[in-house]
Write a protein that holds these residues in place. Sequence first.
Motif, PDB file in Angstrom:
ATOM      1  N   ARG A   1     -14.115  24.438  -8.210  1.00 36.07           N
ATOM      2  CA  ARG A   1     -15.272  24.149  -7.362  1.00 36.07           C
ATOM      3  C   ARG A   1     -16.502  23.796  -8.192  1.00 36.07           C
ATOM      4  O   ARG A   1     -17.623  23.814  -7.698  1.00 36.07           O
ATOM      5  N   SER A   2     -16.278  23.509  -9.468  1.00 35.93           N
ATOM      6  CA  SER A   2     -17.399  23.179 -10.363  1.00 35.93           C
ATOM      7  C   SER A   2     -17.834  21.736 -10.176  1.00 35.93           C
ATOM      8  O   SER A   2     -17.251  20.979  -9.395  1.00 35.93           O
ATOM      9  N   GLY A   3     -18.844  21.355 -10.917  1.00 31.93           N
ATOM     10  CA  GLY A   3     -19.304  19.968 -10.898  1.00 31.93           C
ATOM     11  C   GLY A   3     -18.676  19.115 -11.985  1.00 31.93           C
ATOM     12  O   GLY A   3     -19.122  17.987 -12.219  1.00 31.93           O
TER      13      GLY A   3
ATOM     14  N   CYS B   1     -11.799  31.198 -18.275  1.00 36.40           N
ATOM     15  CA  CYS B   1     -11.034  32.183 -19.027  1.00 36.40           C
ATOM     16  C   CYS B   1      -9.687  31.595 -19.408  1.00 36.40           C
ATOM     17  O   CYS B   1      -9.251  30.578 -18.866  1.00 36.40           O
ATOM     18  N   SER B   2      -9.039  32.258 -20.335  1.00 37.14           N
ATOM     19  CA  SER B   2      -7.716  31.836 -20.804  1.00 37.14           C
ATOM     20  C   SER B   2      -6.867  33.081 -20.986  1.00 37.14           C
ATOM     21  O   SER B   2      -7.354  34.139 -21.403  1.00 37.14           O
TER      22      SER B   2
ATOM     23  N   PHE C   1     -16.067  32.628 -13.298  1.00 38.96           N
ATOM     24  CA  PHE C   1     -15.130  31.702 -13.917  1.00 38.96           C
ATOM     25  C   PHE C   1     -14.777  30.578 -12.931  1.00 38.96           C
ATOM     26  O   PHE C   1     -14.463  30.842 -11.769  1.00 38.96           O
ATOM     27  N   VAL C   2     -14.806  29.343 -13.432  1.00 41.17           N
ATOM     28  CA  VAL C   2     -14.434  28.199 -12.589  1.00 41.17           C
ATOM     29  C   VAL C   2     -13.026  27.707 -12.897  1.00 41.17           C
ATOM     30  O   VAL C   2     -12.493  26.856 -12.187  1.00 41.17           O
ATOM     31  N   SER C   3     -12.422  28.254 -13.970  1.00 40.84           N
ATOM     32  CA  SER C   3     -11.109  27.759 -14.368  1.00 40.84           C
ATOM     33  C   SER C   3     -10.366  28.812 -15.172  1.00 40.84           C
ATOM     34  O   SER C   3     -10.966  29.789 -15.657  1.00 40.84           O
TER      35      SER C   3
ATOM     36  N   GLY D   1     -10.387  28.910  -5.527  1.00 40.72           N
ATOM     37  CA  GLY D   1     -10.895  27.617  -5.968  1.00 40.72           C
ATOM     38  C   GLY D   1     -11.104  27.466  -7.457  1.00 40.72           C
ATOM     39  O   GLY D   1     -12.077  26.841  -7.891  1.00 40.72           O
ATOM     40  N   LEU D   2     -10.201  28.027  -8.269  1.00 44.93           N
ATOM     41  CA  LEU D   2     -10.290  27.848  -9.717  1.00 44.93           C
ATOM     42  C   LEU D   2      -9.397  26.687 -10.148  1.00 44.93           C
ATOM     43  O   LEU D   2      -8.292  26.503  -9.621  1.00 44.93           O
ATOM     44  N   GLY D   3      -9.868  25.921 -11.110  1.00 37.86           N
ATOM     45  CA  GLY D   3      -9.049  24.879 -11.691  1.00 37.86           C
ATOM     46  C   GLY D   3      -8.101  25.460 -12.730  1.00 37.86           C
ATOM     47  O   GLY D   3      -8.398  26.487 -13.340  1.00 37.86           O
ATOM     48  N   VAL D   4      -6.977  24.794 -12.939  1.00 34.32           N
ATOM     49  CA  VAL D   4      -5.985  25.227 -13.920  1.00 34.32           C
ATOM     50  C   VAL D   4      -5.838  24.141 -14.977  1.00 34.32           C
ATOM     51  O   VAL D   4      -5.563  22.979 -14.655  1.00 34.32           O
ATOM     52  N   VAL D   5      -6.041  24.529 -16.240  1.00 33.91           N
ATOM     53  CA  VAL D   5      -5.933  23.590 -17.365  1.00 33.91           C
ATOM     54  C   VAL D   5      -4.990  24.220 -18.402  1.00 33.91           C
ATOM     55  O   VAL D   5      -5.444  24.772 -19.408  1.00 33.91           O
TER      56      VAL D   5
END
Length: 338
Positions: free
Chosen positions: A9-11, A166-167, A189-191, A218-222
């Motif tokens: 949900r970040s920009g 975070c990771s 945390f956004v991801s 709503g966190l992204g996954v990388v």
Amino acid sequence: MTTYRRLGRSGLHLFPLGLGTMQFGWSADEAASQTILDRYHEVGGNFIDTADIYTMWTKGNPGGISEEIIGRWMKDRGNRDDLVVATKVRGAMGEFGVEGRGSIKQREGLSRRWIMKACEDSLRRLQTDHIDLYQVHWVDNQTPIEETLSALTDLVRRGYVRYIGCSNYSAWRLMQALWTSDRRNLESFVSIQPEYSLLSPTRANFERELQRVCVEYGLGVVPWSPLGGGLLTGKYRRGQPMPDSVRAGEAGKRLTEHNDAIIGTLDTVAQRHGAKPAQVALAWLLQTPAMTAPIVGANSVAQLDDLLGTLTLNLTPDDVKEIDTASDWERARTEQER
């Protein structure tokens, strides 16, 4: 035309494949690293992921080398505003006893003291005034999550960091962090950057719990290691000689019958599309829930171009079903227990 993906949900909007840089200053020297960065930027790539500790396990590398290479490249090219630069904090930096009486134990972790110092150091090495995504590399059991999030919040409010992530967090650790952010009115945390691939040892945990948290909140996954440490490229096969690679030893240990069957399925799907197994493995990841951008590494432009071919590959529902069936970790575990 490549469609950029919003990170949770970040920009931030990311190129669908992030460029990991752990190999910079390790298996790729500075000249090769800058050539890879040039090519990635040329095709529209904007998401560069590094960490302060990269790559301390290499002889003569005190950490920070990858950040320094990226910093010199950005300054020389004048392209900082085109990029989403992500780095990490947590690991021990420098040799024991470096900088007077400060021991290595004082140069690691997620305390306010170390986060502030580590961020300053990363900004200096990257030759930039801000980090787009500042990630905690893994959990620090010695520091309360409130202290960590408070320090990260201060960095955001001072303008040194745009977003935090975070990771290597478990689902309960991630929920603890999200709850603390909400309760204390701190940055959230956004991801998350987990290890995730068709062959990940932690795949079951991710798909059972962590993925659901990311979708719900709503966190992204990388993910890191989206090609299973190189196994999903197809260059490592059971019963065949190992190629000359820094990862060959570890890859050989993971060539189980089940994993070999997954690689065989990727071969089959790849042949139908005129593609390569690695491209199929990445395309499978890109269609999973909450996925933003798998992080890939390359030691040459040729390797990078192979991986970029993923972005023109469209798997069919039947392809995905075939891969899901071959890589079913629940079935594999049941068969092992028999």
